[in-house]
Design a protein around this motif. Structure first.
Motif, PDB file in Angstrom:
ATOM      1  N   MET A 121      -3.138  -4.081  11.885  1.00 49.93           N
ATOM      2  CA  MET A 121      -4.363  -4.060  11.070  1.00 49.93           C
ATOM      3  C   MET A 121      -4.302  -5.047   9.914  1.00 49.93           C
ATOM      4  O   MET A 121      -3.230  -5.384   9.425  1.00 49.93           O
ATOM      5  N   THR A 122      -5.478  -5.430   9.456  1.00 47.18           N
ATOM      6  CA  THR A 122      -5.611  -6.273   8.262  1.00 47.18           C
ATOM      7  C   THR A 122      -5.644  -5.385   7.018  1.00 47.18           C
ATOM      8  O   THR A 122      -6.379  -4.394   6.984  1.00 47.18           O
ATOM      9  N   ILE A 123      -4.837  -5.754   6.032  1.00 46.93           N
ATOM     10  CA  ILE A 123      -4.923  -5.093   4.724  1.00 46.93           C
ATOM     11  C   ILE A 123      -5.529  -6.098   3.742  1.00 46.93           C
ATOM     12  O   ILE A 123      -5.015  -7.208   3.583  1.00 46.93           O
ATOM     13  N   VAL A 124      -6.626  -5.695   3.123  1.00 47.73           N
ATOM     14  CA  VAL A 124      -7.292  -6.538   2.129  1.00 47.73           C
ATOM     15  C   VAL A 124      -6.947  -5.966   0.757  1.00 47.73           C
ATOM     16  O   VAL A 124      -7.093  -4.761   0.538  1.00 47.73           O
ATOM     17  N   ALA A 125      -6.491  -6.822  -0.150  1.00 48.85           N
ATOM     18  CA  ALA A 125      -6.169  -6.343  -1.503  1.00 48.85           C
ATOM     19  C   ALA A 125      -6.924  -7.166  -2.533  1.00 48.85           C
ATOM     20  O   ALA A 125      -6.844  -8.401  -2.530  1.00 48.85           O
ATOM     21  N   THR A 126      -7.642  -6.468  -3.397  1.00 49.63           N
ATOM     22  CA  THR A 126      -8.415  -7.161  -4.437  1.00 49.63           C
ATOM     23  C   THR A 126      -7.983  -6.739  -5.848  1.00 49.63           C
ATOM     24  O   THR A 126      -8.681  -7.030  -6.819  1.00 49.63           O
ATOM     25  N   GLY A 127      -6.871  -6.013  -5.918  1.00 54.39           N
ATOM     26  CA  GLY A 127      -6.271  -5.698  -7.216  1.00 54.39           C
ATOM     27  C   GLY A 127      -4.849  -6.244  -7.200  1.00 54.39           C
ATOM     28  O   GLY A 127      -4.511  -7.081  -6.348  1.00 54.39           O
ATOM     29  N   SER A 128      -3.995  -5.781  -8.100  1.00 52.21           N
ATOM     30  CA  SER A 128      -2.594  -6.211  -8.027  1.00 52.21           C
ATOM     31  C   SER A 128      -1.981  -5.579  -6.767  1.00 52.21           C
ATOM     32  O   SER A 128      -2.525  -4.629  -6.213  1.00 52.21           O
ATOM     33  N   TYR A 129      -0.839  -6.114  -6.351  1.00 51.48           N
ATOM     34  CA  TYR A 129      -0.323  -5.751  -5.020  1.00 51.48           C
ATOM     35  C   TYR A 129       0.754  -4.657  -5.081  1.00 51.48           C
ATOM     36  O   TYR A 129       1.608  -4.574  -4.191  1.00 51.48           O
ATOM     37  N   THR A 130       0.698  -3.821  -6.084  1.00 54.59           N
ATOM     38  CA  THR A 130       1.737  -2.796  -6.271  1.00 54.59           C
ATOM     39  C   THR A 130       1.808  -1.852  -5.072  1.00 54.59           C
ATOM     40  O   THR A 130       2.906  -1.567  -4.574  1.00 54.59           O
ATOM     41  N   ASN A 131       0.666  -1.351  -4.619  1.00 49.54           N
ATOM     42  CA  ASN A 131       0.683  -0.399  -3.488  1.00 49.54           C
ATOM     43  C   ASN A 131       1.275  -1.037  -2.237  1.00 49.54           C
ATOM     44  O   ASN A 131       2.043  -0.409  -1.509  1.00 49.54           O
ATOM     45  N   ILE A 132       0.895  -2.290  -1.975  1.00 47.56           N
ATOM     46  CA  ILE A 132       1.380  -2.870  -0.717  1.00 47.56           C
ATOM     47  C   ILE A 132       2.853  -3.280  -0.828  1.00 47.56           C
ATOM     48  O   ILE A 132       3.583  -3.231   0.150  1.00 47.56           O
ATOM     49  N   ALA A 133       3.305  -3.609  -2.049  1.00 52.56           N
ATOM     50  CA  ALA A 133       4.743  -3.870  -2.219  1.00 52.56           C
ATOM     51  C   ALA A 133       5.533  -2.577  -1.974  1.00 52.56           C
ATOM     52  O   ALA A 133       6.590  -2.588  -1.322  1.00 52.56           O
ATOM     53  N   LEU A 134       5.007  -1.451  -2.462  1.00 53.27           N
ATOM     54  CA  LEU A 134       5.676  -0.160  -2.229  1.00 53.27           C
ATOM     55  C   LEU A 134       5.689   0.173  -0.741  1.00 53.27           C
ATOM     56  O   LEU A 134       6.689   0.676  -0.212  1.00 53.27           O
ATOM     57  N   LEU A 135       4.594  -0.132  -0.065  1.00 47.85           N
ATOM     58  CA  LEU A 135       4.531   0.103   1.385  1.00 47.85           C
ATOM     59  C   LEU A 135       5.622  -0.716   2.096  1.00 47.85           C
ATOM     60  O   LEU A 135       6.335  -0.197   2.970  1.00 47.85           O
ATOM     61  N   ILE A 136       5.756  -1.980   1.709  1.00 50.05           N
ATOM     62  CA  ILE A 136       6.752  -2.866   2.337  1.00 50.05           C
ATOM     63  C   ILE A 136       8.162  -2.325   2.073  1.00 50.05           C
ATOM     64  O   ILE A 136       9.002  -2.294   2.968  1.00 50.05           O
ATOM     65  N   GLN A 137       8.391  -1.870   0.836  1.00 55.17           N
ATOM     66  CA  GLN A 137       9.736  -1.364   0.491  1.00 55.17           C
ATOM     67  C   GLN A 137      10.040  -0.044   1.186  1.00 55.17           C
ATOM     68  O   GLN A 137      11.140   0.178   1.667  1.00 55.17           O
ATOM     69  N   GLN A 138       9.028   0.833   1.251  1.00 53.52           N
ATOM     70  CA  GLN A 138       9.287   2.192   1.761  1.00 53.52           C
ATOM     71  C   GLN A 138       9.152   2.299   3.275  1.00 53.52           C
ATOM     72  O   GLN A 138       9.707   3.208   3.875  1.00 53.52           O
ATOM     73  N   HIS A 139       8.383   1.385   3.880  1.00 56.61           N
ATOM     74  CA  HIS A 139       8.135   1.480   5.325  1.00 56.61           C
ATOM     75  C   HIS A 139       8.299   0.137   6.015  1.00 56.61           C
ATOM     76  O   HIS A 139       7.362  -0.349   6.675  1.00 56.61           O
TER      77      HIS A 139
END
Ligand code: BDR
Ligand code: CA
Length: 313
Positions: A121-139
């Protein structure tokens, strides 16, 4: 309709986020599987509530919303309420929120949606990337389930919070560094294009007359403090426009590094001369845009919003 793009949309509304979300929620070719909030333009409690205000307004309370990070990974949180107002979405009196957030946080909800998706899936981010960095680290096992990150952020041509840094990257440069090194293909839609595609003030005023959605958007955009001599930049709207109309954008493939510390913190540096990346690429960077096509496309979206909103009542 064929060609419906399923996305996870991670945001910090924020006025330009709100405009982007209004289009994404109501466009027939976009299927938002999950909406997540992050601290950025205002606190995460407010950005979350703003997502709920918009899903309620558009009768899209079936779109799941999860609340995300309340602060960057390492830096202290500093908001941009001087641009987006105290609430993040000032100027319009939204109806009472009827939607609720999921009982899990944004990162967990993203992991659940990705692991159940039949295709990346495509993840679109329009704020800072904190959530997606946590996703990368945790999963890390779920990276293969991410087709691409379409990011509003960064710049190769100067910043908007310092001479070199753009707000979303500057807010959490450590998260941006993790995202750019993740190996997931990135589309970087930064100030290089968003400061070109300015919406003239007259166009914003005209939107007021295009139904209740137009009236709502005109009030928010009028309250928006980000303004240039030629009009107002709707930075985040470009991510949604890119998904639907990539032909409006000229892109170049580069290796992009993020500066995490010091006076240049938040800068995104592309190896334009192939000095250190040995031909490796981690991002497709938007470097130019068809400004008139963007404005025309934007105006076409408002009747679509009204139709979708009324159709759902
Ligand atoms: C970005 O910063 C935020 O204030 C806007 O919502 C946009 O995502 C522009 O630099
Ligand atoms: Ca934003």
């Amino acid at each position: 309709m064929n060609n419906i793009t399923p996305i996870i949309l991670d945001m910090d509304p924020g006025i330009d986020d709100a405009v982007a979300l209004s289009i994404a929620l109501t466009h027939p070719a976009i299927d938002i599987k999950l909406l997540t909030s992050v601290a950025g333009n205002v606190s995460v409690d407010k950005t979350t509530n703003n997502l709920l205000k918009l899903t309620t307004f558009f009768n899209k309370t079936n779109v799941p919303v999860a609340s995300g990070a309340s602060a960057p990974l390492k830096k202290p949180f500093v908001d941009a309420s001087y641009i987006h107002g105290k609430s993040g979405m000032p100027g319009y009196d939204f109806p009472q929120v009827t939607a609720k957030t999921l009982p899990v946080d944004a990162t967990t909800a993203m992991a659940q949606v990705l692991s159940m998706s039949p295709e990346p899936m495509t993840i679109v981010a329009t704020g800072s990337y904190t959530n997606i960095a946590l996703l990368i680290q945790q999963h890390p096992e779920l990276l293969k389930q991410i087709k691409q990150f379409v990011l509003m952020g960064g710049s190769l041509s100067g910043g908007n919070v310092s001479s070199v840094a753009e707000f979303n990257v500057f807010t959490d440069p450590d998260a941006a560094d993790i995202v750019f090194k993740s190996g997931v293909p990135i589309v970087m839609i930064g100030l290089d294009v968003t400061l070109k595609a300015l919406l003239p003030l007259k166009t914003i005023d005209n939107v007021a007359h295009i139904g209740e959605s137009g009236s709502m958007l005109q009030k928010l955009m009028t309250a928006y403090g980000d303004s240039e001599p030629g009009g107002k930049p709707m930075h985040d709207v470009n991510t949604i426009c890119y998904l639907l109309k990539p032909e409006f954008y000229t892109t170049k493939d580069y290796w992009v590094d993020v500066i995490t510390n010091g006076p240049a913190a938040g800068a995104t540096i592309a190896d334009t001369q192939n000095r250190w990346s040995n031909g490796k690429v981690n991002a497709k960077v938007a470097v130019d845009i068809d400004v008139q096509a963007f404005e025309d496309w934007f105006l076409e979206q408002i009747p679509v919003m009204n139709q979708s909103r009324e159709g759902a009542i």
